[in-house]
Scaffold this active site. Structure first.
Site, PDB file in Angstrom:
ATOM      1  CD1 TRP A   1       1.214  -6.415 -10.491  1.00 21.18           C
ATOM      2  CD2 TRP A   1       2.384  -5.490  -9.050  1.00 21.18           C
ATOM      3  NE1 TRP A   1       0.878  -6.958  -9.005  1.00 21.18           N
ATOM      4  CE2 TRP A   1       0.991  -5.980  -8.388  1.00 21.18           C
ATOM      5  CE3 TRP A   1       2.870  -4.283  -9.331  1.00 21.18           C
ATOM      6  CZ2 TRP A   1       1.469  -5.746  -7.135  1.00 21.18           C
ATOM      7  CZ3 TRP A   1       2.398  -3.869  -7.506  1.00 21.18           C
ATOM      8  CH2 TRP A   1       2.090  -4.771  -6.391  1.00 21.18           C
TER       9      TRP A   1
ATOM     10  CG  ASP B   1       7.947  -7.688 -12.915  1.00 19.28           C
ATOM     11  OD1 ASP B   1       8.300  -8.801 -12.290  1.00 19.28           O
ATOM     12  OD2 ASP B   1       7.262  -6.970 -12.076  1.00 19.28           O
TER      13      ASP B   1
ATOM     14  CE  LYS C   1       3.505 -11.969  -6.968  1.00 18.57           C
ATOM     15  NZ  LYS C   1       1.734 -11.156  -6.676  1.00 18.57           N
TER      16      LYS C   1
END
Length: 364
Positions: free
Chosen positions: A102, A171, A195
């Site tokens: 990511w 992030d 999440k």
């Protein structure tokens, strides 16, 4: 229907208590007589909810007064573009610490808008975070970007990097609200909600106010933090239902004891799985270095090289018991157990028992 144990990485499991709240409020939100799904974003009903959710974020993370809280469409991926569009203008360059898939995607996106300095040597094997003394940080960078928890590779920061005064952007999609963090050490924190704190469709952004008013001229209004702050995250019709669900999940976290309680639970759940791996005499194998193993996303293999046949059998047996979404990401294969906030200790204990039973049956 038999019980389902959902270990999906995202959209991840929501608390069962929150489902009950949603069910009760779905067609009559705040005694308005209609659903939030058909309520105008300009009504006092929604505006009150908007403030309410901001306030619970601020309480849980002790967000300082000079930080603004935004709810933006596009999830975490949208913020991969928003970060450089809002911040890279100061020097035209940014540092990216790539520790998994990511953060690699975030760096690739940022290259469209300025120069990206790769702080770490390129690799396709993300299993550790090199000591910060080895980092190639650029003192001229507009910001330093990290991903605090890599969902795919299972690498999680156990420290806050020292960026020598350059704004740190994080992030936190996969470990948002799983533990306390010192917000004042960051310039920007952002993450998709699906999440730990809600469902897909909305990103939570916490930005220090001195980093506003720096957007590139090409920055779309929808991704412009300053434009959205000025309109209190109601620049256009926001992802209202996703924001509502996020609020109800965050209130649930408060009722459970807040972020200290979430951190304690995360440690217990992750330890159950990692201990079985360590005690399996190599039958199970976790590739990530112990000091940076994620407490949210636990990837492991059967055998150090991955026994495809046994892993397939493991996943088939797990599904038969209602243990679902344990297949590793397509980029890395193997098995992955995601133990986000809403996954209960009892559910992880059920997975742990299955892992022990599978080991006893197949390790001979």
């Amino acid at each position: 229907m038999s019980k389902i144990y959902n270990f999906g990485a995202g959209p991840a499991k929501l608390p069962e208590e929150v489902y009950e709240i949603i069910r009760n409020e779905l067609t009559n939100f705040e005694n308005s007589g209609i659903s939030l799904l058909e309520t105008s974003h300009r009504t006092s009903t929604y505006m009150n909810l908007n403030v309410e959710v901001q306030n619970v974020v601020r309480r849980l993370l002790d967000v300082p007064a000079n930080y603004k809280i935004l709810f933006l469409a596009g999830g975490g991926l949208g913020q991969f573009a928003a970060v450089p569009l809002n911040l890279i203008s100061r020097t035209g360059t940014a540092d990216y610490v790539v520790t998994g898939a990511w953060s690699a995607k975030a760096a690739k996106e940022a290259k469209k808008y300025g120069k990206v300095n790769m702080v770490l040597p390129a690799t396709d094997r993300y299993v550790d975070i090199p000591d910060q003394s080895t980092w190639n940080l650029d003192p001229n960078a507009s910001y330093v970007h990290i991903c605090t928890n890599e969902t795919i590779h299972g690498v999680e920061f156990d420290f806050i990097p020292d960026t020598k005064g350059v704004p740190l952007v994080a992030d936190m999609s996969s470990n948002f609200m799983s533990k306390k963090v010192d917000v004042s050490k960051f310039g920007v924190i952002y993450g998709g909600a699906q999440k730990n704190i809600g469902t897909s469709g909305v990103a939570l952004v916490i930005v220090r106010e001195d980093l506003l008013n720096q957007a590139l001229p090409i920055c779309p209004s929808l991704l412009d933090w300053t434009a959205n702050f000025k309109m209190d995250s109601i620049l256009n019709t926001p992802p209202m239902f996703a924001i509502y669900i996020m609020g109800r999940v965050l209130q649930w976290i408060e009722r459970q004891g807040g972020l200290d309680a979430m951190a304690e639970l995360a440690t217990k759940k992750a330890s159950l799985i990692y201990n079985i791996v360590e005690e399996s005499n190599g039958f199970y194998y976790a590739p990530v270095a112990k000091n940076v193993r994620s407490k949210m996303n636990i990837p492991f293999r059967i055998g150090s090289e991955g026994n495809a046949a046994l892993e397939k059998e493991f996943l088939k047996g797990a599904e038969a018991l209602g243990l679902i979404q344990l297949k590793g990401h397509r980029d890395v294969g193997g098995i992955r157990a995601s133990t986000h906030n809403a996954v209960t200790l009892e559910e992880v204990e059920t997975l742990a028992k299955y892992m022990k039973d599978f080991y006893k049956t197949h390790s001979k």
